[in-house]
Design an enzyme around this catalytic site. Structure first.
Site, mmCIF file in Angstrom:
data_model
loop_
_atom_site.group_PDB
_atom_site.id
_atom_site.type_symbol
_atom_site.label_atom_id
_atom_site.label_comp_id
_atom_site.label_asym_id
_atom_site.label_seq_id
_atom_site.Cartn_x
_atom_site.Cartn_y
_atom_site.Cartn_z
ATOM 1 N N SER A 17 83.711 42.246 27.019
ATOM 2 C CA SER A 17 84.512 41.434 26.100
ATOM 3 C C SER A 17 85.684 42.245 25.533
ATOM 4 C CB SER A 17 83.603 40.878 24.997
ATOM 5 O OG SER A 17 84.200 39.768 24.363
ATOM 6 N N ASP A 46 81.449 35.313 28.674
ATOM 7 C CA ASP A 46 81.461 36.618 28.014
ATOM 8 C C ASP A 46 80.266 37.477 28.426
ATOM 9 O OD1 ASP A 46 81.106 38.644 25.809
ATOM 10 O OD2 ASP A 46 82.846 37.583 24.997
#
Length: 279
Positions: free
Chosen positions: A46, A160
């Site tokens: 991320s 993610d």
């Protein structure tokens, strides 16, 4: 010190997820550079994939700081009205990378080996993106469900990486690191069906892991606020963890001048929420 990190040829750097808290990674990178510690492999989840990608591309940590201080949420996503699992489309990130780099770099061509961690929403397994488009790897890794739309890539529906490895220690070892510096900004997500805390903690306490955990208090992952303070907290944590290593390249007195592309325009209410203006 059992391992001198300055001379470890297979030193990995695992940069964890944490949204806006990712600015703290910049401070860690600066302390590594100042102490002559140079990872040969960088893996990011991320926000960590963004900072790690910039570093692996050859950008020095002070230029990264200058870029982070000028970045806005509109550099990472643009509003989309198409139905889906997010209100922002990460195509804005591709545009930003192409504007800064003059194109979309291939991961295998970067000067430092790099990988981004994403989650396959269909199989619920980690996908390591270590070749191909740098922009697409970052887009997939930052796709927080509900905020950013998942990315379809090579037959996977990717979201993610924090769903499964918010601190990508396992991925970094898997790619060949013998010692890993891990930077933890936020806890594992522990979403139903994606419980990972115990597995990741077992890695964090290993002798071949140097863990750096900036003390970020109650700061929000989703609000870009006090970026200089976050960078300073990253520096403080790294200096404490690496205090046995002397400074060999002091921090420059001024940051380099940088140009950033114009960000995508977000609706006023959303921009005010994510980027509060100081009074």
């Amino acid at each position: 010190m059992t391992t001198d990190l300055r001379y470890e040829p297979h030193l990995g750097l695992a940069l964890g997820g944490g949204g806006a808290l990712g600015a703290a990674h910049v401070g860690v990178l600066q302390v590594l550079a100042e102490r002559g510690i140079t990872p040969s492999l960088v893996v990011g989840t991320s926000a960590g994939s963004l900072i790690g990608g910039a570093y692996a591309s050859g950008m020095d940590p002070y230029t990264i700081e200058a870029m982070v201080l000028r970045a806005e949420w509109g550099h990472f996503g643009s509003l989309t009205f198409r139905p889906g699992l997010g209100i922002l489309d990460t195509a804005g990130l591709r545009a930003t990378i192409e504007a800064i780099s003059g194109g979309d770099p291939r991961i295998e061509d970067l000067p430092v080996r790099y990988a981004a961690v994403a989650t396959d929403l269909t199989t619920r397994r980690v996908v390591l993106l270590d070749h191909g488009s740098l922009a697409d790897a970052m887009r997939a890794s930052i796709s927080v469900p509900g905020l950013f739309r998942p990315l379809r890539l090579d037959g996977h529906l990717l979201a993610d990486g924090g769903l499964l490895e918010n601190l990508p220690l396992e991925a970094t070892f898997e790619l060949g690191a013998r010692h890993v510096i891990g930077v933890r900004l936020a806890p594992e997500w522990e979403a139903p069906g994606f419980e990972t805390t115990l597995k990741v903690h077992a890695l964090e306490i290993r002798a071949d892991v140097t863990l750096i955990s900036p003390q970020l208090g109650g700061r929000s992952q989703w609000v870009r606020e006090d970026m200089p303070g976050l960078i300073a907290l990253g520096r403080a944590a790294a200096e404490q963890a690496l205090d046995a290593y002397p400074v060999v390249a002091p921090r420059p007195e001024t940051l380099p001048e940088v140009e950033v592309p114009t960000p995508a325009r977000l609706p006023e209410p959303l921009r005010d929420l994510l980027e509060p203006r100081s009074e």
